[in-house]
Write a protein that holds these residues in place. Structure first.
Motif, short mmCIF file in Angstrom:
data_model
loop_
_atom_site.label_atom_id
_atom_site.label_comp_id
_atom_site.label_asym_id
_atom_site.label_seq_id
_atom_site.Cartn_x
_atom_site.Cartn_y
_atom_site.Cartn_z
N GLU A 166 -16.13 14.13 36.41
CA GLU A 166 -15.59 13.96 35.06
C GLU A 166 -14.63 15.08 34.66
O GLU A 166 -13.85 14.92 33.71
CB GLU A 166 -16.74 13.91 34.05
CG GLU A 166 -17.70 12.75 34.29
CD GLU A 166 -18.99 12.90 33.51
OE1 GLU A 166 -19.57 11.86 33.14
OE2 GLU A 166 -19.42 14.05 33.27
N ASN A 168 -15.71 17.82 33.32
CA ASN A 168 -16.33 18.42 32.15
C ASN A 168 -17.25 19.57 32.54
O ASN A 168 -17.72 19.64 33.68
CB ASN A 168 -17.16 17.40 31.36
CG ASN A 168 -16.32 16.23 30.86
OD1 ASN A 168 -15.10 16.33 30.77
ND2 ASN A 168 -16.98 15.13 30.54
N TYR A 170 -20.88 21.10 30.93
CA TYR A 170 -21.95 20.81 29.98
C TYR A 170 -22.80 22.06 29.73
O TYR A 170 -22.94 22.91 30.61
CB TYR A 170 -22.84 19.68 30.50
CG TYR A 170 -22.13 18.36 30.66
CD1 TYR A 170 -22.10 17.44 29.63
CD2 TYR A 170 -21.46 18.04 31.84
CE1 TYR A 170 -21.43 16.22 29.76
CE2 TYR A 170 -20.78 16.83 31.99
CZ TYR A 170 -20.78 15.93 30.95
OH TYR A 170 -20.12 14.74 31.08
N THR A 180 -21.78 18.23 25.79
CA THR A 180 -20.49 18.57 26.40
C THR A 180 -19.97 19.86 25.79
O THR A 180 -19.89 19.99 24.57
CB THR A 180 -19.48 17.43 26.18
OG1 THR A 180 -20.00 16.23 26.75
CG2 THR A 180 -18.16 17.77 26.87
N GLU A 183 -13.90 19.83 28.14
CA GLU A 183 -13.40 18.74 28.96
C GLU A 183 -12.06 19.13 29.59
O GLU A 183 -11.45 20.13 29.22
CB GLU A 183 -13.23 17.47 28.12
CG GLU A 183 -14.52 16.97 27.49
CD GLU A 183 -14.30 15.76 26.58
OE1 GLU A 183 -13.16 15.64 26.05
OE2 GLU A 183 -15.22 14.96 26.43
#
Length: 345
Positions: A166, A168, A170, A180, A183
């Protein structure tokens, strides 16, 4: 051929000082002249090892897979009915299996180890991160993170996790709640915090991002892309050290200054992965070098020393009890080295 002399077999030394299953160790011995006689037998505890080479003063043997179930054991050599005295030797103990780590494990302030089940790219796994206690109790810790990759604890004790799928990062609370944090980090792999709490994320496509407390994103440095992942760790000098396998078999550990200037700390490793520092500033990495495979220590930039022999290793981290926690592509091991790790970050 007549044996000219037979003495007691004495194991003088074993190199390196510790090993994991599949790792090759060199056993130095004395006490006989047995050229042309039968192949010696090497045992780690109750388990017989594969001998790959034997001469009149040393033997090379592979650590058997089952030996990690019990860990630390005694090594003996037998030949022509003569057996050496047991030689204490550290074989890492397997604490957990059926995992899929792709980067360093992470250790919390209570000594628990965290490792991923990352899965194939785009594969959603039932559990993303497992927690392993010092007593080897394994429990699910976090879910719903696609291809969990890099792990690092913040100064406040939250676990941060990157997703290479992704892009991302976290934040996971001590209770396992996931949110999250940031990003757009490309193919996000290794992560690390500096002493000021800034987060660094390795996009294996060639960028190291820096994210400050206000979540502002900066391109901190650019490197040669990695075919697998970047691995990040800060030294006592506040430089960020980075490695990651490329298409070359002659890879580097990079050293990046606080201002983002890049130089090469060492070049000549095969498939370097994982980074950690000890309390004296020694750097440890998983790699192959001059035909040997395992974990190498750099006390000086140009002198890598094999410290743990092993195969298919991907990451490492020091715990709170002078042990090195090591992950391969499926398991977590504890190697008792008696070495204190550098406090993080």
């Amino acid at each position: 051929m007549r044996v000219r002399s037979v003495k007691d077999i004495t194991i003088k030394n074993v190199i390196p000082r510790a090993a994991l299953p599949g790792g090759e160790v060199v056993i130095e011995y004395s006490g006989w002249d047995l050229a042309g006689t039968s192949q010696p037998e090497v045992r780690f505890g109750d388990f017989s090892a594969q001998v790959t080479m034997a001469s009149n003063d040393h033997i090379i043997a592979k650590v058997p897979e089952p030996s990690s179930e019990t860990g630390t054991s005694e090594l003996i050599v037998t030949r022509n009915g003569h057996t050496s005295r047991p030689f204490p030797y550290e074989v890492g103990k397997k604490l957990a299996s059926n995992l899929h780590p792709v980067a360093n494990p992470a250790i919390d302030s209570e000594g628990n180890t965290y490792a991923t089940y990352s899965g194939r790219r785009g594969q959603k796994t039932p559990v993303s991160i497992y927690k392993i206690t010092p007593r080897a109790a394994v429990t699910p810790f976090a879910t719903d993170i696609m291809n969990a990759t890099g792990l690092a604890f913040s100064l406040t004790g939250d676990l941060f996790v990157s997703s290479r799928f992704e892009g991302n990062v976290y934040r996971v609370s001590p209770s396992g709640h996931t949110e999250t944090f940031i990003e757009g980090m490309g193919i996000a792999t290794g992560i690390a915090f500096d002493r000021d709490g800034n987060l660094y994320v390795g996009d294996r496509s060639g960028s190291i991002f820096k994210i400050n407390a206000g979540k502002e994103i900066f391109v901190f440095a650019t490197l040669e892309p990695s075919i697998a992942a970047y691995h990040l760790a800060f030294g006592f000098d506040d430089y960020l050290y980075v490695n990651g396998p490329t298409t070359s078999s002659f890879d580097s550990i990079y050293r990046i200054s606080p201002s983002g200037e890049v130089d090469r700390f060492f070049t000549g490793l095969g498939r370097p992965q994982g980074l950690a520092f000890d309390i004296e500033g020694g750097l440890y990495t998983v790699a192959s070098y001059r035909g040997r495979r395992g974990i190498f220590r750099f006390r000086e930039p140009k002198k890598p020393e094999l410290i743990v022999a092993g195969l298919s290793l991907v990451g490492l981290a020091f715990d709170l009890n002078e042990n090195l926690m090591v992950v391969d592509s499926g398991s977590v091991y504890r190697v008792r080295l008696g070495i204190t790790g550098k406090p993080l970050p």
